[in-house]
Design a protein around this motif. Structure first.
Motif, mmCIF file in Angstrom:
data_model
loop_
_atom_site.group_PDB
_atom_site.id
_atom_site.type_symbol
_atom_site.label_atom_id
_atom_site.label_comp_id
_atom_site.label_asym_id
_atom_site.label_seq_id
_atom_site.Cartn_x
_atom_site.Cartn_y
_atom_site.Cartn_z
ATOM 1 N N HIS A 105 3.850 -0.183 7.328
ATOM 2 C CA HIS A 105 3.726 0.669 6.152
ATOM 3 C C HIS A 105 4.835 1.688 6.152
ATOM 4 C CE1 HIS A 105 -0.274 -0.458 4.716
ATOM 5 N NE2 HIS A 105 -0.470 -0.792 5.968
ATOM 6 N N GLN A 133 3.856 4.306 1.342
ATOM 7 C CA GLN A 133 2.920 3.597 0.479
ATOM 8 C C GLN A 133 3.410 2.222 0.063
ATOM 9 O OE1 GLN A 133 1.722 6.120 -2.712
ATOM 10 N NE2 GLN A 133 1.129 7.744 -1.307
ATOM 11 N N LYS A 134 4.343 1.699 0.843
ATOM 12 C CA LYS A 134 4.789 0.345 0.559
ATOM 13 C C LYS A 134 4.602 -0.481 1.803
ATOM 14 C CE LYS A 134 8.025 0.977 -3.146
ATOM 15 N NZ LYS A 134 9.389 1.362 -3.453
ATOM 16 N N THR A 149 9.240 -6.457 0.427
ATOM 17 C CA THR A 149 8.585 -5.168 0.240
ATOM 18 C C THR A 149 7.611 -5.301 -0.920
ATOM 19 O OG1 THR A 149 10.565 -4.104 0.990
ATOM 20 C CG2 THR A 149 8.985 -2.729 -0.161
ATOM 21 N N LYS A 157 4.553 -3.435 -3.181
ATOM 22 C CA LYS A 157 3.821 -2.226 -3.518
ATOM 23 C C LYS A 157 2.338 -2.584 -3.491
ATOM 24 C CE LYS A 157 4.212 1.467 -6.843
ATOM 25 N NZ LYS A 157 3.443 2.355 -6.164
ATOM 26 N N ASN A 170 -3.077 1.776 -3.188
ATOM 27 C CA ASN A 170 -3.349 2.808 -2.185
ATOM 28 C C ASN A 170 -4.753 2.693 -1.617
ATOM 29 O OD1 ASN A 170 -1.959 4.695 -0.896
ATOM 30 N ND2 ASN A 170 -1.904 6.159 -2.587
#
Lengths: 303, 984
Positions: free
Chosen positions: B337, B340-341, B360, B362, B365
């Motif tokens: 991590h 937040q990616k 990568t 996204k 959360n």
């Protein structure tokens, strides 16, 4: 006094007769006599007041099996007297002795021990206690009592505590009611409170007499009803058939009145109409001989 | 026999007449119910992609599920939920067609057919004592070999034929007091190696002939320093272990029958290592991973056992096992991590500097950290290597990532629901645009015309499909606003991962989800677990502009006296409003029947010392509480001790200055004798239950008064011998005692013994009755009993004259301190099923008759009318009793197939049933959870207060119109006829 003595003898004889009748094997005269004395004891406790001016009422829950059966069923039973204390506390104060329960312990050859003949004698309230109790009544606080959880080796694992709002108790005197739930020699719980209702909101009321009126009940566990098993279907079935035949017992009138009355009315109506038609058509030429027949329709017409 | 026949017939006739079963038609399935299938948090995954038409992954989970998932969409091909005590220790694929599972602490080995999940064979492995559990399935199978599977469990190595599950040989290592650490079958070699310790100071290596199980070679070496049980195999002949102090790494080489070892100080690898060092159980091929409290350390073992540091990773990260790309090349996936990616990096083992792939993504959360990564490689269209990664997240969800995208995602956190509450949806606001209405009007008309066609049998097959589709997808039921009938609600669900979900009752979709921050592992709270969820604030006065909120109660750690935690969550937005971590321990939460000025409900939280703490902590709440303090009582059940105590508040806590804390005062106690009784179940009323009437009219115009006290506790105890498994005690030494206890005064209102019966006991308490389920050892059957309790003190209120004059006690307040005059009635019936959960339907006003909802062993929910459990049932009811609706007495409760609420579906791993009243009195909402979720709407006495949804209004309108037209036509006709008559 004479009368009471006579009464005692009479009851004793009655009980003896009963006991003799309920058992096929004849017991010796001496044994019956022993039973008598105990019975007498019980009666005495129930009628008269014992102890220090305190009313005592003792009852045994009807669930416990009848005494006379136990008496003869087992030869190896033993029987011993013992006591256990009742303690009380006013509000948050410490517990202090308040009275003693005395009872007889019966041990059966096959194990279980049961308590019988529970009696209770309360100590009279001291002046200090009275003051404390009055304060409880003022504050609407709790009056607490406790019993040992094992009557043979008090206090057992822990005390059985029960509480009541003090304002529930005063009536004429201080009325209290104990239901002690037992399992052998263990006390599980005690339902403690007034013998009747305790209406809310609780009113402040001082007792006229500062002594306790106690009622005690011993309770053992009930047996759950067995699950119905329809094994004897046939006999039940016969009953069932018999009951099927039952309904026709009702009379014809009782069953069909609601059909019969309208039908009757219709018929009567039709009849009257049929009767009325001819007179109207043949206006005056009606012979007078039909008087009785006409009386009825006339009455109907009037309606 | 004829009599039996007539009785059965009469009962059947009665059933058919009264139609107690509320069954539904085939085309009604899915109209008001939904069912969701889950599998739980994945522990192991095995891909099956080579030479397979359908690409699939086989997984085993912490909820004891094995499942085969479609790699393209994430759907379940097949799934098996093993029992609660049948935890899966290992899975693998053998012979390319069987899924092999080792479960129940290594005692059951099963093979499932890969395409359809049929059980192929099952073998019971007998071990002598607990040990590590390992399943070794050789990767390459040859036709000429016996194709053995090796299972190590219970201190024994078993060789099992993969074709039929026959145990070929068995070798006991526990007898040699060997603690086996690893078992290897090198593909190139013809031997099986067993490595282990004796008394953690001697290292032993055995070589075993895989065909017969005889020992070929045995060597051992002493380690004076001692060894820990943390080991990992780096390659076929190198083992890495930690010594007993966990500060020295040992690389053990066993080649050509010799054992060499080499020590490496951990400090030389990581210069500032702190805390406990662990070896991660990842198979990384020539590498291994160490975990300290700060870093994840990757190290490589070189020739001669030299350990070399490869990388130190600071952030949260997860490693996959190595996958082999070709004969010589192996690769590892690393998920880490950063801001937040999520980065997924594939690296070849031999050269750590190259990235084979770097993606990568996204990520939401609310999914938290990556917990596990499983990697699978495939050949791309351009003949290069591609990878797909199966990722298990902190919230137990399962994601498949390929080409830098999330291909699919499964919300498997919902397989571990702990507690459920509901919340109303927002009130519909004005201002709907005209076009929307017109559009919906057109749709409405179209829909009704279609329905009309259906009713008049004019619809074609396509129309029928369209009608069905329309009914299922009616936008009405999934709207985000409150409806008139109260069918639309939010189900707010707390799950085992610490995530809270809001599900819409209409279609079961997730409205929002929140990974509660205070339920995540932190320094303040080591092992947080969620306990319960309660409605906290339900706005009625400000329903338009205020959102309701819920309270999540949890604790940090498994024991009762662990510190507690509270979290407050907005029920519409799914945001954490406030949290309190850590606070006093929490053993009991009592929602009080008071709300403060902001409509927050007052809650009393009782800690392990029986002190009560008031929430919300506001002065207003305190004033309300203080004014009611003399009427607030609570009780505690010490199940291990067999003591129940009642408490009242004595006043503010003496030990600290906290004015929201109250000391307890013991009011009463019930002490159960330890040698004869042990508490197995306790049950109380639901807090929000509504009772419509106290009076119960019975036959011959008589009335009985229900004893309705909210403060009743049902308690069941058994003999200590009878609390074990069924069959562990004889009928003579086992009994079941049931109690009804008033929790204000501690009075026992009813006490009853069932001889020859035993636990498990499941009970449900409602109004004035309690129904419980237990096992009858004498009859060898399960039984259900009912106890109804009636108030005698109000029994003389029957006199009408007295009522008129006002001499009755119906309006006087009831006090628990009055001596209760109650009678209890009881009856028992046989019941075929064992039970997982039992509850009762609840409606808004309590008028509708009740049904018991029973979660059966087959993971279905059975609705049983309460009238079957009426203690007044007799064999031959009188005419008056029949009119009242009493069912003739039978010895067992009927199970009517149509009365399964779950119809054809199964709620696998059923754990609980929740009923919520709808606004419509006849209807109740039922939510069932386990590994699966199921929701439906029930009407125990039919929907007597509303028209059914598929009622055709159009047909009604058309009928009326047709009637009016007919009236006019006939009028005109008659007019004409009259005229003609007159002209004649």
């Amino acid at each position: 006094m004479e009368g009471e003595k006579l009464w005692r003898i009479l009851t004793a004889v009655a009980v003896l007769l009963l006991a003799a009748a309920s058992h096929h094997h004849r017991a010796g005269a001496f044994q019956s006599d022993e039973l008598l004395i105990e019975q007498e004891d019980d009666l005495g406790a129930a009628i008269g007041g014992a102890g220090v001016g305190v009313g005592v009422g003792v009852g045994v829950d009807p669930v416990t099996p009848p005494r006379s059966r136990k008496r003869y069923s087992d030869a190896a039973e033993s029987d011993s007297k013992f006591q256990f204390p009742l303690e009380h506390a006013f509000g948050d104060s410490d517990f202090s002795p308040a009275g003693t329960f005395s009872a007889r312990l019966k041990t059966w050859s096959h194990g279980p021990q049961t308590l019988t003949k529970l009696r209770f004698s309360r100590n009279a309230l001291t002046e200090v206690d009275k003051e404390k109790f009055q304060k409880l009544l003022q504050d609407d606080d709790f009056y607490r009592i406790r019993l040992p959880s094992n009557v043979l080796s008090p206090p057992g694992r822990d005390y059985i505590v029960s509480s009541i709002k003090a304002r529930c108790l005063p009536r004429d005197g201080l009325d209290e009611h104990f239901v002690i739930h037992m399992d052998g020699v263990n006390i599980l719980a005690v339902n403690y409170g007034p013998p009747g209702a305790c209406p809310y909101p609780r009113q402040l009321k001082l007792p006229a007499k500062w002594s306790f009126n106690s009622h005690t009940i011993l309770k053992n566990s009930e047996q759950a009803p067995r699950t119905p098993v329809f094994a004897e279907e046939i006999s039940l079935g016969e009953n069932g058939e018999a009951e099927v035949v039952k309904p026709p017992e009702k009379s014809f009138w009782a069953k069909y009145w609601m059909y019969v009355i309208p039908l009757g009315l219709i018929v009567m109506n039709a009849v009257t109409q049929a009767m009325n038609m001819p007179p109207e058509e043949q206006a005056g030429g009606q012979p007078q001989g039909a008087a009785p027949a006409q009386r009825g329709p006339a009455a109907v017409r009037r309606r | 026999m004829a009599a039996i026949g007539t009785r059965v017939l009469s009962v059947l006739l009665f059933l058919s007449l009264s139609n107690l079963a509320s069954s539904l038609y085939e085309d009604q399935v899915g109209l008001m119910d939904w069912h969701q299938k889950y599998i739980g948090k994945v522990k192991h995954a095995v891909f099956h992609t080579q030479k397979a038409g359908r690409k699939r992954v086989v997984v085993s989970t912490e909820q004891n599920v094995i499942a085969s998932l479609d790699l393209r969409h994430g759907d379940i091909y097949w799934r098996h939920v093993l029992g609660a005590d049948d935890a899966i220790d290992g899975i693998d694929i053998a012979l390319g067609k069987y899924v092999i599972t080792l479960s129940s602490g290594g005692s059951i080995l099963r093979a499932w057919n890969l395409p359809d999940g049929q059980l192929v064979w099952e073998s019971i492995l007998k071990g002598s004592n607990p040990s590590k559990i390992m399943l070794i399935v050789p990767t390459s199978f040859r036709v000429d070999r016996e194709n053995l599977i090796f299972a190590f469990a219970g201190g024994c190595l078993h060789a099992v034929s993969s074709i039929d599950g026959e145990i070929i040989w068995r070798k006991d290592f526990a007898a040699k007091s060997l603690e086996v650490q690893q078992v290897i079958q090198a593909p190139a070699e013809e031997t099986v190696r067993v490595l282990g310790y004796v008394e953690s100071s001697q290292f032993h290596a055995y070589e075993i002939n895989p065909r017969k199980g005889d020992e070929i070679k045995h060597v051992n070496v002493d380690f004076p320093g001692g060894l820990s049980a943390d080991t990992v195999l780096v390659s076929d002949d190198v083992l890495v272990a930690l010594d007993a102090t966990r500060s020295v790494l040992l690389t053990i080489l066993f080649q050509d029958g010799e054992i060499n070892f080499r020590k490496t100080q951990i400090l030389s690898l990581v210069d500032d290592s702190h805390g406990v060092v662990e070896i991660l159980p990842c198979k990384l091929a020539d590498m291994f991973a160490l975990k300290t409290n700060k870093f994840l350390v990757l190290a490589k073992v070189m020739d001669g056992g030299v350990v070399e540091l490869v990388e130190k990773i600071k952030e949260a990260a997860a490693l996959s096992d190595a996958v082999s790309l070709s004969e010589s090349q192996q690769a590892i996936a690393l998920a880490r991590h950063e801001n937040q990616k999520l980065h997924i990096i594939m690296k070849p083992v031999h050269d750590w500097n190259i990235d084979l792939l770097k993606e990568t993504i996204k990520i939401d959360n609310q999914r938290g950290l990556v917990h596990k990564v499983f990697i699978n490689n495939y050949v791309r269209t351009d003949r290069s290597y591609g990878f797909r990664a199966l990722i298990v997240m902190e919230d137990h969800s399962l994601l498949l990532i390929q080409q830098g995208e999330i291909v699919w995602c499964r919300e498997d956190g919902l397989a571990s629901v702990i507690d459920v509450t509901t919340s109303e949806l927002p009130v519909e606001k004005d201002g709907v645009s005209v076009s929307k209405v017109e559009q919906s009007l057109f749709e409405w008309l179209k829909g009704h015309i279609l329905k009309l066609k259906g009713t008049l049998m004019l619809a074609s097959a396509e129309d029928v499909a369209a009608i069905q589709n329309m009914r299922l997808k009616s936008s009405e039921k999934s709207k985000m606003t409150r409806d008139h009938n109260g069918f639309r609600k939010l189900l707010i669900v707390l799950t085992g991962s610490g995530k809270v979900f809001a599900l819409h009752t209409g279609d079961g979709r997730i409205v929002w989800s929140l990974l509660v921050q205070s339920l995540r592992k932190s320094e303040k709270c080591d092992y947080p677990t969620g306990l319960r969820i309660y409605p906290w604030q339900v706005p009625h006065h400000h329903a338009m502009d205020e959102n309701p909120s819920v309270l999540v109660v949890g604790r940090c750690g498994p024991s009762d006296d662990a510190p507690g935690l509270l979290s407050f969550i907005d029920a519409y937005k799914g945001e954490e409003l406030d949290s309190l971590v850590p606070i006093h321990s929490i053993v009991q939460v009592i929602p009080l029947p008071f709300t403060d000025s902001t409509e927050q409900r007052l809650h009393l939280l009782v800690d392990a010392n029986q002190r009560a703490h008031l929430y919300p902590r506001s002065p207003k709440a305190l004033t309300i509480f203080r004014s009611e303090i003399s009427n607030i009582y609570w009780y505690s059940v010490e199940a291990d001790n067999g003591i129940i105590r009642g408490h009242v508040s004595k006043g503010s806590c003496s030990h600290d200055e906290d004015e929201y804390c109250f000391d307890p005062k013991d009011l009463w106690s019930v002490v159960l004798p330890a040698e004869t009784e042990k508490i197995v179940a306790s049950e109380t009323h639901k807090i929000n239950e509504v009772v419509h009437t106290q009076a119960k009219a019975i036959a011959d115009q008589d009335v009985m008064y229900k004893y309705i006290s909210k403060n009743l506790l049902f308690l069941a105890t058994t003999a200590p011998k009878g609390s074990g498994e069924i069959g562990s005690a004889t009928p003579e030494e086992s009994w079941l005692v049931v109690y009804l206890i008033d929790t204000i005064t501690g009075r026992i209102l009813h006490r009853m013994t069932h001889q020859g019966s035993q636990a498990p006991v499941h009970a449900v308490f409602s109004e004035n009755w309690v129904v419980y389920h237990y096992f009858n050892l004498r009859a060898h059957r399960y039984e259900m009993s009912v106890v109804e309790i009636y108030d005698q003190s109000r029994a003389d209120n029957k006199d009408v004259l007295k009522l008129v004059v006002g001499k009755h006690n119906l309006t006087s307040p009831v006090s628990s301190y009055s001596r209760p005059e109650v009678t209890a009635k009881s009856q028992s019936y046989f019941f075929t099923h064992s039970v997982k959960a039992i509850t009762v339907t609840s409606t808004a006003k309590g008028i509708t008759s009740k049904q018991l909802l029973i979660g059966t062993i087959g993971d279905q929910v059975l609705a049983l009318d309460k009238r079957y459990l009426d203690p007044r049932r007799t064999v031959n009811p009188t005419q008056a009793e029949k009119e009242e609706g009493m069912i003739p007495l039978t010895d067992s409760l009927p199970i009517i197939p149509q009365s399964y609420v779950t119809h054809a579906l199964k709620v696998e791993g059923l754990r609980g049933i929740v009923t919520v009243p709808a606004k419509l009195e006849s209807t109740t909402l039922v939510f069932t959870y386990g590994v699966d979720l199921f929701f439906t709407r029930l009407a125990p006495s039919r929907t007597y207060d509303s028209l059914t949804e598929d009622f055709s209004y159009a047909l009604l309108l058309i009928t009326i119109a047709a009637l009016i037209v007919a009236i006019f036509v006939t009028w005109i006709w008659s007019e004409r006829k009259d005229l003609q008559e007159k002209w004649r």
